[in-house]
Design an enzyme around this catalytic site. Structure first.
Site, PDB file in Angstrom:
ATOM      1  N   ASP A   1     -31.117 -13.346  44.764  1.00 16.74           N
ATOM      2  CA  ASP A   1     -32.445 -13.262  44.154  1.00 16.74           C
ATOM      3  C   ASP A   1     -32.792 -14.489  43.329  1.00 16.74           C
ATOM      4  O   ASP A   1     -33.976 -14.741  43.066  1.00 16.74           O
ATOM      5  CB  ASP A   1     -32.536 -12.022  43.269  1.00 16.74           C
ATOM      6  CG  ASP A   1     -32.752 -10.740  44.056  1.00 16.74           C
ATOM      7  OD1 ASP A   1     -32.963 -10.834  45.284  1.00 16.74           O
ATOM      8  OD2 ASP A   1     -32.706  -9.652  43.447  1.00 16.74           O
TER       9      ASP A   1
ATOM     10  N   GLU B   1     -20.313 -13.560  33.689  1.00 16.93           N
ATOM     11  CA  GLU B   1     -21.302 -12.476  33.669  1.00 16.93           C
ATOM     12  C   GLU B   1     -21.738 -12.218  32.229  1.00 16.93           C
ATOM     13  O   GLU B   1     -20.899 -12.146  31.322  1.00 16.93           O
ATOM     14  CB  GLU B   1     -20.698 -11.221  34.283  1.00 16.93           C
ATOM     15  CG  GLU B   1     -21.430  -9.922  34.018  1.00 16.93           C
ATOM     16  CD  GLU B   1     -22.873  -9.915  34.506  1.00 16.93           C
ATOM     17  OE1 GLU B   1     -23.719  -9.327  33.801  1.00 16.93           O
ATOM     18  OE2 GLU B   1     -23.153 -10.510  35.565  1.00 16.93           O
ATOM     19  N   GLN B   2     -23.054 -12.067  32.021  1.00 18.30           N
ATOM     20  CA  GLN B   2     -23.548 -11.886  30.662  1.00 18.30           C
ATOM     21  C   GLN B   2     -23.216 -10.515  30.072  1.00 18.30           C
ATOM     22  O   GLN B   2     -23.065 -10.378  28.859  1.00 18.30           O
ATOM     23  CB  GLN B   2     -25.053 -12.111  30.622  1.00 18.30           C
ATOM     24  CG  GLN B   2     -25.877 -11.094  31.378  1.00 18.30           C
ATOM     25  CD  GLN B   2     -27.364 -11.369  31.240  1.00 18.30           C
ATOM     26  OE1 GLN B   2     -27.785 -12.229  30.454  1.00 18.30           O
ATOM     27  NE2 GLN B   2     -28.171 -10.653  32.011  1.00 18.30           N
TER      28      GLN B   2
ATOM     29  N   ARG C   1     -24.771   2.206  44.383  1.00 18.07           N
ATOM     30  CA  ARG C   1     -24.594   0.803  43.967  1.00 18.07           C
ATOM     31  C   ARG C   1     -23.350   0.617  43.105  1.00 18.07           C
ATOM     32  O   ARG C   1     -22.655  -0.404  43.210  1.00 18.07           O
ATOM     33  CB  ARG C   1     -25.823   0.299  43.205  1.00 18.07           C
ATOM     34  CG  ARG C   1     -27.064   0.117  44.047  1.00 18.07           C
ATOM     35  CD  ARG C   1     -28.173  -0.530  43.242  1.00 18.07           C
ATOM     36  NE  ARG C   1     -27.905  -1.934  43.010  1.00 18.07           N
ATOM     37  CZ  ARG C   1     -28.443  -2.929  43.714  1.00 18.07           C
ATOM     38  NH1 ARG C   1     -29.269  -2.668  44.714  1.00 18.07           N
ATOM     39  NH2 ARG C   1     -28.154  -4.177  43.441  1.00 18.07           N
TER      40      ARG C   1
ATOM     41  N   TYR D   1     -31.632   9.053  51.405  1.00 21.03           N
ATOM     42  CA  TYR D   1     -30.388   9.063  52.175  1.00 21.03           C
ATOM     43  C   TYR D   1     -29.245   9.479  51.258  1.00 21.03           C
ATOM     44  O   TYR D   1     -29.336   9.420  50.030  1.00 21.03           O
ATOM     45  CB  TYR D   1     -30.105   7.686  52.798  1.00 21.03           C
ATOM     46  CG  TYR D   1     -30.235   6.506  51.852  1.00 21.03           C
ATOM     47  CD1 TYR D   1     -29.195   6.133  51.005  1.00 21.03           C
ATOM     48  CD2 TYR D   1     -31.409   5.744  51.827  1.00 21.03           C
ATOM     49  CE1 TYR D   1     -29.316   5.043  50.159  1.00 21.03           C
ATOM     50  CE2 TYR D   1     -31.539   4.664  50.981  1.00 21.03           C
ATOM     51  CZ  TYR D   1     -30.484   4.312  50.145  1.00 21.03           C
ATOM     52  OH  TYR D   1     -30.613   3.239  49.296  1.00 21.03           O
TER      53      TYR D   1
END
Length: 393
Positions: A288, A30-31, A104, A210
């Site tokens: 993505d 991971e960067q 998230r 929500y």
């Protein structure tokens, strides 16, 4: 088999977990120097939650997620209910797994907590890779290198891995801009909001809100508008006054939610046409990096989790010299479904935003006719089990 996954977002973490469960030697790069998510909401439908349950995450998901009672679609001006899809217990009965709304950061935390020590390597930004007959070598910005039998690009819409093996390509600007806000739940308690995923449709705009956070601590909203602002950053600041102006004349509840935040962020929405291929040699793509889509089916992260599960199934029984066939099977299995979600999201971008008139009235009548049954897309989408399908193939 040794696997390198580039990118520790939701898809990359899910890939690390599913590949390890398959008995493979996985390292995740991971960067960022630390795993950190912005304060936004995310919806995880049953087609992904069943996969995460099988990874042993059922208990933390139930603790940290919110199970909405329903998806409710409302008209923009008077709040009239156009359709209601029952969720919560009804969702689990219909589709065999829960529907969750998450903050998230909470979802990222529970996924990363399940990754064993020594698997995740932070502060490693991929700057290039080289393919050889029997391996792939990855180069990082800090001078480090690593090699593996397979490299998986899970590094997002601007994927370095995709660019390295397929060449540069610009994503497509949708013409839409999203504002988002996160509100402590007690600040909007006077609105009497249902624990539901609410979607308001109106001319050229729509609004989603929500609860998120353990115990429904926060209320999350996203406001979708037309615009030419093209910065794709979840941390770029927006103006609350601008968001309110976009929703002038909308129902007071929508405006009250927008006005309840002190700050808002905005980002431009991009996607891509379905790629002709996801795999080159020993390198493949998920999420993505492979199939970026607009958020109008709430399937971006969900489809990356499906990708991870199928990729692990394809590689589980493959020898190192069978990598090409295994990756081809992964792409052949996943590409039609992910492409359907990309195209469906583009279709919804039009359908949600119809101006009042004949087409809008026809849309609303069609919704009302199915209001007591699952919304049309849900049987093929929510009820599908990609792991079971693979085993049966």
């Amino acid at each position: 088999m040794r696997i390198i996954v580039i990118g520790a977002g939701i898809g990359g973490l899910a890939a690390a977990l599913t590949l390890r469960r398959a008995g493979l030697d996985v390292h995740l790069f991971e960067q960022a120097a630390e795993l950190r998510e912005v304060g936004a909401g995310i919806q995880i439908s049953p087609n992904a939650s069943r996969i995460l349950n099988r990874l042993g995450l059922e208990d933390p998901m139930r603790r940290m997620g919110v199970r909405p009672h329903a998806i409710v679609i409302r008209r923009w001006d008077d709040g009239r209910e156009l359709a209601r899809q029952p969720l919560a217990d009804a969702c689990e009965r219909n589709f065999g797994a829960p529907y969750y709304n998450f903050h998230r950061a909470d979802l990222l935390d529970l996924l990363s907590a399940a990754v064993p020590a020594g698997v995740l390597h932070l502060d490693h930004r991929c700057v290039g890779l080289s393919q050889h007959a029997d391996r792939v070598e990855v180069r990082f910005h800090n001078g480090a290198t690593a090699d593996a039998d397979v490299v998986v690009g899970a590094d997002g819409i601007h994927s370095t891995v995709r660019n390295a093996v397929m060449g540069p390509e610009s994503p497509r600007f949708s013409g839409h801009v999203a504002y988002r806000g996160l509100i402590p739940a007690d600040r909007v308690a006077h609105l009497g909001l249902e624990v539901a995923a609410n979607v308001w449709w109106g001319p050229d705009h729509h609004f989603v809100h929500y609860y998120v956070g353990a115990g429904a601590r926060y209320h999350n909203w996203v406001a979708l508008t037309p615009g030419e602002w093209r910065v794709e950053s979840w941390t770029a600041r927006g103006e609350v006054a601008d968001a309110l102006k976009e929703f002038a004349g909308w129902h007071p509840q929508v405006r009250a939610l927008i006005g309840a935040v002190e700050t808002t962020n905005r980002w431009a929405l991009y996607d891509r046409d379905p790629l002709p291929r996801w795999t080159v040699g020993r390198v493949t793509l998920i999420g993505d990096a492979a199939h970026p889509m607009l958020p109008y089916m709430a399937q971006g992260a969900v489809q990356s989790i499906e990708d991870a599960a199928v990729l692990a199934k394809c590689l589980e029984r493959a020898a190192a010299h069978e990598v090409g066939a295994a990756l081809s099977r992964y792409e052949l299995t996943r590409k039609p479904r992910a492409s359907r979600c990309q195209e469906g999201s583009r279709h919804n971008a039009v359908m949600f935003h119809l101006a009042d008139g004949e087409a809008q009235r026809k849309r609303d009548a069609n919704l009302a006719s199915s209001a007591t049954a699952p919304l049309p897309q849900n049987a093929w989408l929510y009820g599908h089990d990609v792991e079971a399908e693979f085993e049966q193939a």
